[in-house]
Design a protein around this motif. Structure first.
Motif, PDB file in Angstrom:
ATOM      1  N   MET A  79      33.509  20.785 -20.847  1.00 12.38           N
ATOM      2  CA  MET A  79      32.861  19.678 -20.159  1.00 12.38           C
ATOM      3  C   MET A  79      31.632  19.232 -20.944  1.00 12.38           C
ATOM      4  O   MET A  79      30.817  20.066 -21.354  1.00 12.38           O
ATOM      5  N   ARG A  80      31.508  17.909 -21.153  1.00 15.87           N
ATOM      6  CA  ARG A  80      30.377  17.395 -21.917  1.00 15.87           C
ATOM      7  C   ARG A  80      29.241  16.953 -20.990  1.00 15.87           C
ATOM      8  O   ARG A  80      29.476  16.516 -19.859  1.00 15.87           O
ATOM      9  N   GLY A  81      28.016  17.071 -21.514  1.00 14.72           N
ATOM     10  CA  GLY A  81      26.867  16.623 -20.746  1.00 14.72           C
ATOM     11  C   GLY A  81      25.665  16.426 -21.645  1.00 14.72           C
ATOM     12  O   GLY A  81      25.633  16.895 -22.792  1.00 14.72           O
ATOM     13  N   ALA A  82      24.675  15.718 -21.132  1.00 21.16           N
ATOM     14  CA  ALA A  82      23.428  15.469 -21.865  1.00 21.16           C
ATOM     15  C   ALA A  82      22.386  16.453 -21.374  1.00 21.16           C
ATOM     16  O   ALA A  82      22.070  16.509 -20.188  1.00 21.16           O
ATOM     17  N   ARG A  83      21.819  17.220 -22.302  1.00 21.96           N
ATOM     18  CA  ARG A  83      20.928  18.315 -21.942  1.00 21.96           C
ATOM     19  C   ARG A  83      19.655  18.251 -22.795  1.00 21.96           C
ATOM     20  O   ARG A  83      19.653  17.728 -23.909  1.00 21.96           O
ATOM     21  N   ILE A  84      18.562  18.783 -22.212  1.00 20.31           N
ATOM     22  CA  ILE A  84      17.333  18.966 -22.986  1.00 20.31           C
ATOM     23  C   ILE A  84      16.922  20.433 -22.910  1.00 20.31           C
ATOM     24  O   ILE A  84      17.142  21.104 -21.904  1.00 20.31           O
ATOM     25  N   GLU A  85      16.322  20.916 -23.988  1.00 22.07           N
ATOM     26  CA  GLU A  85      15.759  22.272 -24.014  1.00 22.07           C
ATOM     27  C   GLU A  85      14.247  22.239 -24.051  1.00 22.07           C
ATOM     28  O   GLU A  85      13.595  23.283 -23.910  1.00 22.07           O
ATOM     29  N   ALA A  86      13.680  21.042 -24.260  1.00 22.08           N
ATOM     30  CA  ALA A  86      12.226  20.861 -24.254  1.00 22.08           C
ATOM     31  C   ALA A  86      11.957  19.418 -23.841  1.00 22.08           C
ATOM     32  O   ALA A  86      12.798  18.536 -24.014  1.00 22.08           O
ATOM     33  N   PHE A  87      10.790  19.182 -23.260  1.00 13.63           N
ATOM     34  CA  PHE A  87      10.388  17.824 -22.939  1.00 13.63           C
ATOM     35  C   PHE A  87       9.900  17.136 -24.211  1.00 13.63           C
ATOM     36  O   PHE A  87       9.319  17.759 -25.096  1.00 13.63           O
ATOM     37  N   GLY A  88      10.151  15.809 -24.270  1.00 15.10           N
ATOM     38  CA  GLY A  88       9.698  15.081 -25.449  1.00 15.10           C
ATOM     39  C   GLY A  88      10.350  13.726 -25.545  1.00 15.10           C
ATOM     40  O   GLY A  88      10.946  13.214 -24.576  1.00 15.10           O
ATOM     41  N   GLU A  89      10.252  13.117 -26.713  1.00 17.95           N
ATOM     42  CA  GLU A  89      10.846  11.804 -26.961  1.00 17.95           C
ATOM     43  C   GLU A  89      12.359  11.893 -26.737  1.00 17.95           C
ATOM     44  O   GLU A  89      13.051  12.722 -27.338  1.00 17.95           O
ATOM     45  N   PRO A  90      12.919  11.052 -25.832  1.00 19.99           N
ATOM     46  CA  PRO A  90      14.332  11.213 -25.454  1.00 19.99           C
ATOM     47  C   PRO A  90      15.302  11.234 -26.621  1.00 19.99           C
ATOM     48  O   PRO A  90      16.230  12.062 -26.636  1.00 19.99           O
ATOM     49  N   THR A  91      15.133  10.358 -27.598  1.00 19.54           N
ATOM     50  CA  THR A  91      16.096  10.329 -28.701  1.00 19.54           C
ATOM     51  C   THR A  91      16.009  11.583 -29.574  1.00 19.54           C
ATOM     52  O   THR A  91      16.923  11.854 -30.352  1.00 19.54           O
ATOM     53  N   LYS A  92      14.934  12.347 -29.443  1.00 19.96           N
ATOM     54  CA  LYS A  92      14.775  13.560 -30.238  1.00 19.96           C
ATOM     55  C   LYS A  92      15.192  14.820 -29.490  1.00 19.96           C
ATOM     56  O   LYS A  92      15.718  15.767 -30.095  1.00 19.96           O
ATOM     57  N   VAL A  93      14.956  14.864 -28.175  1.00 17.12           N
ATOM     58  CA  VAL A  93      15.224  16.111 -27.447  1.00 17.12           C
ATOM     59  C   VAL A  93      16.567  16.108 -26.720  1.00 17.12           C
ATOM     60  O   VAL A  93      17.070  17.176 -26.360  1.00 17.12           O
ATOM     61  N   LEU A  94      17.146  14.939 -26.496  1.00 20.94           N
ATOM     62  CA  LEU A  94      18.449  14.896 -25.847  1.00 20.94           C
ATOM     63  C   LEU A  94      19.536  15.377 -26.791  1.00 20.94           C
ATOM     64  O   LEU A  94      19.563  15.022 -27.972  1.00 20.94           O
ATOM     65  N   GLU A  95      20.458  16.174 -26.269  1.00 22.92           N
ATOM     66  CA  GLU A  95      21.605  16.583 -27.061  1.00 22.92           C
ATOM     67  C   GLU A  95      22.858  16.541 -26.203  1.00 22.92           C
ATOM     68  O   GLU A  95      22.823  16.810 -25.002  1.00 22.92           O
ATOM     69  N   LEU A  96      23.952  16.168 -26.835  1.00 23.85           N
ATOM     70  CA  LEU A  96      25.252  16.154 -26.169  1.00 23.85           C
ATOM     71  C   LEU A  96      25.906  17.504 -26.399  1.00 23.85           C
ATOM     72  O   LEU A  96      26.111  17.917 -27.548  1.00 23.85           O
ATOM     73  N   VAL A  97      26.206  18.213 -25.308  1.00 22.78           N
ATOM     74  CA  VAL A  97      26.702  19.585 -25.430  1.00 22.78           C
ATOM     75  C   VAL A  97      28.034  19.729 -24.709  1.00 22.78           C
ATOM     76  O   VAL A  97      28.386  18.948 -23.818  1.00 22.78           O
ATOM     77  N   ASP A  98      28.791  20.727 -25.131  1.00 20.17           N
ATOM     78  CA  ASP A  98      30.003  21.145 -24.429  1.00 20.17           C
ATOM     79  C   ASP A  98      29.676  22.414 -23.661  1.00 20.17           C
ATOM     80  O   ASP A  98      29.216  23.406 -24.246  1.00 20.17           O
ATOM     81  N   GLU A  99      29.903  22.371 -22.358  1.00 20.21           N
ATOM     82  CA  GLU A  99      29.594  23.505 -21.491  1.00 20.21           C
ATOM     83  C   GLU A  99      30.864  23.958 -20.769  1.00 20.21           C
ATOM     84  O   GLU A  99      31.871  23.238 -20.712  1.00 20.21           O
ATOM     85  N   HIS A 100      30.792  25.138 -20.174  1.00 22.43           N
ATOM     86  CA  HIS A 100      31.892  25.598 -19.333  1.00 22.43           C
ATOM     87  C   HIS A 100      32.034  24.671 -18.127  1.00 22.43           C
ATOM     88  O   HIS A 100      31.065  24.071 -17.658  1.00 22.43           O
ATOM     89  N   GLU A 101      33.232  24.571 -17.625  1.00 20.16           N
ATOM     90  CA  GLU A 101      33.450  23.790 -16.410  1.00 20.16           C
ATOM     91  C   GLU A 101      32.665  24.405 -15.250  1.00 20.16           C
ATOM     92  O   GLU A 101      32.461  25.630 -15.215  1.00 20.16           O
ATOM     93  N   PRO A 102      32.219  23.589 -14.302  1.00 14.67           N
ATOM     94  CA  PRO A 102      31.533  24.147 -13.137  1.00 14.67           C
ATOM     95  C   PRO A 102      32.443  25.100 -12.366  1.00 14.67           C
ATOM     96  O   PRO A 102      33.674  24.963 -12.382  1.00 14.67           O
ATOM     97  N   ALA A 103      31.825  26.045 -11.691  1.00 16.85           N
ATOM     98  CA  ALA A 103      32.590  26.938 -10.817  1.00 16.85           C
ATOM     99  C   ALA A 103      33.184  26.137  -9.660  1.00 16.85           C
ATOM    100  O   ALA A 103      32.714  25.042  -9.326  1.00 16.85           O
ATOM    101  N   ALA A 104      34.213  26.678  -9.050  1.00 20.50           N
ATOM    102  CA  ALA A 104      34.809  26.015  -7.883  1.00 20.50           C
ATOM    103  C   ALA A 104      33.754  25.869  -6.786  1.00 20.50           C
ATOM    104  O   ALA A 104      32.879  26.740  -6.638  1.00 20.50           O
ATOM    105  N   PRO A 105      33.799  24.782  -6.033  1.00 23.91           N
ATOM    106  CA  PRO A 105      32.781  24.580  -4.995  1.00 23.91           C
ATOM    107  C   PRO A 105      32.846  25.661  -3.919  1.00 23.91           C
ATOM    108  O   PRO A 105      33.926  26.033  -3.455  1.00 23.91           O
ATOM    109  N   ALA A 106      31.679  26.160  -3.540  1.00 25.03           N
ATOM    110  CA  ALA A 106      31.587  27.129  -2.456  1.00 25.03           C
ATOM    111  C   ALA A 106      31.622  26.397  -1.120  1.00 25.03           C
ATOM    112  O   ALA A 106      31.718  25.165  -1.055  1.00 25.03           O
ATOM    113  N   ALA A 107      31.519  27.147  -0.043  1.00 24.41           N
ATOM    114  CA  ALA A 107      31.505  26.545   1.284  1.00 24.41           C
ATOM    115  C   ALA A 107      30.360  25.533   1.378  1.00 24.41           C
ATOM    116  O   ALA A 107      29.232  25.815   0.962  1.00 24.41           O
TER     117      ALA A 107
END
Length: 323
Positions: free
Chosen positions: A1-29
């Motif tokens: 699953m792709r998403g836009a993530r930051i690891e630090a605050f800062g200038e958006p074009t510098k700190v934003l990264e497009l990452v591949d993450e695990h799919e979310p867990a199944a929804p709980a109650a």
């Protein structure tokens, strides 16, 4: 699953990264899995990324403050929704990702209309509705005055005010916006320039102007405050000019104008948001609230989308998580 993530605050074009993450867990109650379709790139998104917005996520974090998507799976006990329903992503749920799990409480099925317009429903239309509630003594036929009338909030104010039987004075910076806003229901549109206050007084006559909505600050504040009648309410919700809010002492001393600030995340405002959203939904569905979209970018063009939003114009990300 792709998403836009930051690891630090800062200038958006510098700190934003497009990452591949695990799919979310199944929804709980009490939860639902949502596939995100579209999410706006707002200035408040960029402020969050810079670390200067009151909402500060724990890092690292996905980002994105609003959006729209389809329910993909239901957790136990969720009976008011079904798979396939289109819903608003809850505010500050970090919507710039393809899929996410959110609490089902407060979610409701949206009408079958343009999802790109619905993606912009979460912040600006309820803000407009709640701003109009700031003057408790408004009655049909009264005028309200606003600057930033061409903004998403401003356009929503025009539509919601008209639905409530109120008339709008709308201050803009460019004359070419006058026919555009008149076409969507603005009663009076005027360019912010020398002599504008006299034209406003001439248009209003002896009618009441009980609410001024300020999204600009600076000298524009003084103009709309000057349009208020006695005991009017002046509300600041943004400061696009970056300047100070300026009001003549005459408005405060002689007219006894009340000045206050507005922020959707204040504790006394948050419980009112669901009703404000429900007021706005049919207006979006009918087209009465319609925000021109400058561009739609795929998530893979995240940097280009942010640069475009910084230049101006409403920009959306297409996430494709509901496909």
């Amino acid at each position: 699953m792709r998403g836009a993530r930051i690891e630090a605050f800062g200038e958006p074009t510098k700190v934003l990264e497009l990452v591949d993450e695990h799919e979310p867990a199944a929804p709980a109650a009490g939860e639902v899995l949502v596939g995100v379709e579209y999410a706006p790139v707002n200035m408040n998104d960029l402020y969050v990324i810079q670390g200067v917005f009151p909402v500060r996520p724990s890092l690292p974090s996905f980002v994105g403050n609003e959006g729209v998507g389809r329910v993909l799976a239901l957790g136990g006990g969720v009976e008011h929704l079904k798979v396939g329903d289109r819903i608003l992503i809850p505010l500050y749920a970090f919507s710039w990702r393809e899929r996410l799990v959110v609490p089902a409480a407060g979610l409701f099925r949206l009408p079958d209309t343009d999802p790109k317009q619905l993606a912009m429903l979460g912040i600006n239309p309820p803000t407009a509705s709640l701003l109009l509630d700031e003057a408790s003594d408004l009655r049909p036929g009264d005028w309200i005055v606003q600057n930033a009338a061409n903004s998403g909030v401003g356009r929503s104010v025009i539509a919601i005010a008209k639905a409530r039987g109120l008339k709008t004075i709308n201050v803009v910076r460019r004359p070419e916006l006058i026919p555009e806003l008149e076409a969507i229901g603005a009663d009076f549109v005027i360019v912010d320039e020398d002599g504008s206050i006299d034209k406003i007084h001439a248009a209003v006559g002896d009618d009441r102007v009980q609410l001024a909505i300020d999204g600009v600050a600076g000298k524009s504040s003084a103009l709309i405050a000057g349009a208020l009648t006695a005991h009017g309410t002046f509300v600041v919700y943004a400061y696009m000019s970056g300047g100070l809010v300026t009001i003549s002492p005459f408005e405060l001393i002689v007219k006894r104008v009340i000045a206050r600030g507005f922020f959707m995340n204040h504790a006394d405002i948050e419980p009112k948001i669901p009703a404000a959203l429900r007021e706005a939904v049919p207006l979006v569905a009918s087209g009465a609230i319609h925000v021109p979209i400058a561009a739609v970018y795929p998530l893979s063009s995240l940097r280009e989308a942010v640069l475009h939003a910084e230049r101006g114009g409403k920009v959306l990300l297409e996430l494709g998580g509901a496909d």
